[in-house]
Design a protein around this motif. Sequence first.
Motif, PDB file in Angstrom:
ATOM      1  N   ILE A  99       0.356  -0.834  -0.055  1.00 15.47           N
ATOM      2  CA  ILE A  99      -0.042   0.034  -0.013  1.00 15.47           C
ATOM      3  C   ILE A  99       0.663   1.527   0.156  1.00 15.47           C
ATOM      4  CG2 ILE A  99      -1.656   1.472   1.613  1.00 15.47           C
ATOM      5  CD1 ILE A  99      -2.647  -1.602   2.340  1.00 15.47           C
ATOM      6  N   GLY A 100       1.997   1.647   0.728  1.00 16.03           N
ATOM      7  CA  GLY A 100       2.790   2.287   0.654  1.00 16.03           C
ATOM      8  C   GLY A 100       3.498   2.238  -0.551  1.00 16.03           C
ATOM      9  N   VAL A 101       4.017   1.741  -1.130  1.00 11.89           N
ATOM     10  CA  VAL A 101       4.136   1.978  -2.115  1.00 11.89           C
ATOM     11  C   VAL A 101       2.915   2.360  -3.544  1.00 11.89           C
ATOM     12  CG1 VAL A 101       5.271   0.918  -4.693  1.00 11.89           C
ATOM     13  CG2 VAL A 101       6.014   0.206  -2.540  1.00 11.89           C
ATOM     14  N   LEU A 102       2.401   1.804  -3.590  1.00  6.12           N
ATOM     15  CA  LEU A 102       1.011   2.472  -4.240  1.00  6.12           C
ATOM     16  C   LEU A 102       0.550   3.917  -4.024  1.00  6.12           C
ATOM     17  CD1 LEU A 102      -1.879  -0.494  -4.172  1.00  6.12           C
ATOM     18  CD2 LEU A 102      -0.174   0.128  -6.652  1.00  6.12           C
ATOM     19  N   ILE A 103       0.891   4.255  -2.525  1.00  7.21           N
ATOM     20  CA  ILE A 103       0.752   5.870  -2.274  1.00  7.21           C
ATOM     21  C   ILE A 103       1.568   6.875  -2.768  1.00  7.21           C
ATOM     22  CG2 ILE A 103       0.360   7.621  -0.541  1.00  7.21           C
ATOM     23  CD1 ILE A 103      -1.098   4.774   1.102  1.00  7.21           C
ATOM     24  N   ALA A 104       2.868   5.751  -2.589  1.00  8.68           N
ATOM     25  CA  ALA A 104       4.115   7.265  -2.861  1.00  8.68           C
ATOM     26  C   ALA A 104       3.918   7.445  -4.721  1.00  8.68           C
ATOM     27  CB  ALA A 104       5.394   5.789  -2.899  1.00  8.68           C
ATOM     28  N   PHE A 105       3.126   5.766  -5.591  1.00  8.34           N
ATOM     29  CA  PHE A 105       3.409   6.371  -6.594  1.00  8.34           C
ATOM     30  C   PHE A 105       2.340   7.084  -7.097  1.00  8.34           C
ATOM     31  CE2 PHE A 105       1.037   4.319 -10.533  1.00  8.34           C
ATOM     32  CZ  PHE A 105       1.864   4.930 -11.557  1.00  8.34           C
ATOM     33  N   LEU A 106       1.056   6.905  -6.659  1.00  9.08           N
ATOM     34  CA  LEU A 106       0.060   7.773  -7.093  1.00  9.08           C
ATOM     35  C   LEU A 106       0.528   9.549  -6.232  1.00  9.08           C
ATOM     36  CD1 LEU A 106      -2.568   5.814  -5.517  1.00  9.08           C
ATOM     37  CD2 LEU A 106      -2.306   6.557  -7.952  1.00  9.08           C
ATOM     38  N   GLY A 107       1.479   9.486  -5.840  1.00  8.22           N
ATOM     39  CA  GLY A 107       1.804  10.837  -4.639  1.00  8.22           C
ATOM     40  C   GLY A 107       2.877  11.170  -6.048  1.00  8.22           C
ATOM     41  N   ALA A 108       3.987  10.464  -7.014  1.00 10.31           N
ATOM     42  CA  ALA A 108       4.901  10.988  -7.503  1.00 10.31           C
ATOM     43  C   ALA A 108       4.881  11.069  -8.484  1.00 10.31           C
ATOM     44  CB  ALA A 108       6.735   9.896  -7.510  1.00 10.31           C
ATOM     45  N   LEU A 109       3.078  10.143  -9.329  1.00  9.28           N
ATOM     46  CA  LEU A 109       1.786  10.770 -10.774  1.00  9.28           C
ATOM     47  C   LEU A 109       1.457  12.129 -10.498  1.00  9.28           C
ATOM     48  CD1 LEU A 109       1.644   9.835 -13.698  1.00  9.28           C
ATOM     49  CD2 LEU A 109      -0.612   8.786 -12.263  1.00  9.28           C
ATOM     50  N   LEU A 110       1.196  12.490  -9.301  1.00  4.95           N
ATOM     51  CA  LEU A 110       0.876  13.666  -9.080  1.00  4.95           C
ATOM     52  C   LEU A 110       1.545  14.776  -9.320  1.00  4.95           C
ATOM     53  CD1 LEU A 110      -2.448  14.902  -8.136  1.00  4.95           C
ATOM     54  CD2 LEU A 110      -1.645  15.046  -5.987  1.00  4.95           C
ATOM     55  N   HIS A 111       2.228  14.536  -8.746  1.00  2.00           N
ATOM     56  CA  HIS A 111       4.053  15.769  -8.525  1.00  2.00           C
ATOM     57  C   HIS A 111       4.120  15.573 -10.006  1.00  2.00           C
ATOM     58  CE1 HIS A 111       3.997  14.827  -4.272  1.00  2.00           C
ATOM     59  NE2 HIS A 111       3.155  15.513  -4.412  1.00  2.00           N
ATOM     60  N   PHE A 112       4.150  14.931 -10.877  1.00  2.00           N
ATOM     61  CA  PHE A 112       4.701  14.852 -12.476  1.00  2.00           C
ATOM     62  C   PHE A 112       3.452  16.684 -12.884  1.00  2.00           C
ATOM     63  CE2 PHE A 112       4.773  13.121 -16.851  1.00  2.00           C
ATOM     64  CZ  PHE A 112       6.100  14.093 -16.747  1.00  2.00           C
ATOM     65  N   LEU A 113       2.888  15.878 -12.521  1.00  2.00           N
ATOM     66  CA  LEU A 113       1.256  16.571 -13.225  1.00  2.00           C
ATOM     67  C   LEU A 113       1.462  18.071 -13.022  1.00  2.00           C
ATOM     68  CD1 LEU A 113      -1.835  14.370 -12.837  1.00  2.00           C
ATOM     69  CD2 LEU A 113      -0.422  14.586 -15.074  1.00  2.00           C
ATOM     70  N   PHE A 114       1.491  18.407 -11.801  1.00  6.03           N
ATOM     71  CA  PHE A 114       1.551  19.952 -11.047  1.00  6.03           C
ATOM     72  C   PHE A 114       3.405  20.485 -11.300  1.00  6.03           C
ATOM     73  CE2 PHE A 114      -1.805  18.651  -9.321  1.00  6.03           C
ATOM     74  CZ  PHE A 114      -3.007  19.511  -9.586  1.00  6.03           C
ATOM     75  N   LEU A 115       4.336  19.667 -12.332  1.00  7.81           N
ATOM     76  CA  LEU A 115       5.402  20.054 -12.961  1.00  7.81           C
ATOM     77  C   LEU A 115       6.370  21.585 -13.009  1.00  7.81           C
ATOM     78  CD1 LEU A 115       7.639  18.609 -11.330  1.00  7.81           C
ATOM     79  CD2 LEU A 115       8.458  17.909 -13.577  1.00  7.81           C
ATOM     80  N   ALA A 116       5.008  21.834 -14.031  1.00  7.68           N
ATOM     81  CA  ALA A 116       4.971  23.476 -14.627  1.00  7.68           C
ATOM     82  C   ALA A 116       4.272  24.321 -13.144  1.00  7.68           C
ATOM     83  CB  ALA A 116       3.878  22.883 -15.766  1.00  7.68           C
ATOM     84  N   ALA A 117       3.715  23.428 -12.233  1.00  9.06           N
ATOM     85  CA  ALA A 117       3.779  24.662 -11.973  1.00  9.06           C
ATOM     86  C   ALA A 117       4.022  24.855 -10.171  1.00  9.06           C
ATOM     87  CB  ALA A 117       2.193  24.952 -10.913  1.00  9.06           C
ATOM     88  N   ALA A 118       5.146  24.158 -10.183  1.00 12.91           N
ATOM     89  CA  ALA A 118       6.032  24.216  -8.459  1.00 12.91           C
ATOM     90  C   ALA A 118       6.941  23.592  -9.529  1.00 12.91           C
ATOM     91  CB  ALA A 118       4.911  24.321  -8.009  1.00 12.91           C
ATOM     92  N   PRO A 119       8.132  23.976  -9.932  1.00 17.01           N
ATOM     93  CA  PRO A 119       9.109  22.709 -10.511  1.00 17.01           C
ATOM     94  C   PRO A 119       9.683  22.402  -9.588  1.00 17.01           C
ATOM     95  CG  PRO A 119       9.327  24.923 -12.193  1.00 17.01           C
ATOM     96  CD  PRO A 119       7.985  24.689 -10.829  1.00 17.01           C
ATOM     97  N   VAL A 120      10.256  22.735  -8.415  1.00 15.23           N
ATOM     98  CA  VAL A 120      11.466  22.685  -7.584  1.00 15.23           C
ATOM     99  C   VAL A 120      10.340  22.373  -6.835  1.00 15.23           C
ATOM    100  CG1 VAL A 120      13.051  23.355  -5.800  1.00 15.23           C
ATOM    101  CG2 VAL A 120      13.146  24.921  -8.564  1.00 15.23           C
ATOM    102  N   TRP A 121       9.388  22.497  -5.718  1.00 15.01           N
ATOM    103  CA  TRP A 121       9.013  21.045  -5.265  1.00 15.01           C
ATOM    104  C   TRP A 121       8.907  19.905  -5.429  1.00 15.01           C
ATOM    105  CZ3 TRP A 121       8.899  20.832  -0.311  1.00 15.01           C
ATOM    106  CH2 TRP A 121       8.178  20.015   0.744  1.00 15.01           C
ATOM    107  N   CYS A 122       7.988  20.552  -6.810  1.00 13.79           N
ATOM    108  CA  CYS A 122       7.230  19.005  -7.265  1.00 13.79           C
ATOM    109  C   CYS A 122       8.781  17.768  -8.100  1.00 13.79           C
ATOM    110  CB  CYS A 122       6.719  18.962  -8.400  1.00 13.79           C
ATOM    111  SG  CYS A 122       4.705  19.615  -8.293  1.00 13.79           S
ATOM    112  N   THR A 123       9.581  18.807  -8.109  1.00 19.61           N
ATOM    113  CA  THR A 123      11.310  17.660  -8.066  1.00 19.61           C
ATOM    114  C   THR A 123      11.477  17.479  -6.839  1.00 19.61           C
ATOM    115  OG1 THR A 123      11.527  18.759  -9.636  1.00 19.61           O
ATOM    116  CG2 THR A 123      13.477  17.562  -9.672  1.00 19.61           C
TER     117      THR A 123
END
Length: 146
Positions: A99-123
């Motif tokens: 479950i932790g891997v799934l949560i972290a994967f979803l978090g990484a995917l979500l942060h990837f989608l917002f990469l243009a809005a906040a590139p440093v924080w999302c990276t």
Amino acid sequence: MSNSYVSERPAGADAPAPSVTGWSGVVIFAGIMMLCLGVFQVTEGGVALYHEEYYLVTSSGSLLQMDYAAWGWTHLLFGLVSLAAGAGVLLGKLWARIIGVLIAFLGALLHFLFLAAAPVWCTILIGMDVLIITALCTHGRDVRRS
């Protein structure tokens, strides 16, 4: 009188103990982060359910066009799952690591989608999610041994 020797050591006690690596600290970090995420999500869900005016951000309407009750229940359930998984990771449970891997994967995917809005924080957050996935997949059992 019998000359049989009864050992008080458990079977397999002569085998060397498996080594615990420094990665167990990262796995514990992942469990604690999941606990924090769970607390934040439960709080956000409770606020959305019981004080939905809190999320109104403009005079013409709301930030999101969705039912606050559905949003609140979604966050509440996600938070409870995160809390359970975080506690399970700290106890060395396999289901919690999955479950932790799934949560972290979803978090990484979500942060990837917002990469243009906040590139440093999302990276930074994507890197942390990848670190958590690596720790849970490769060294998750170390917590149980430590």
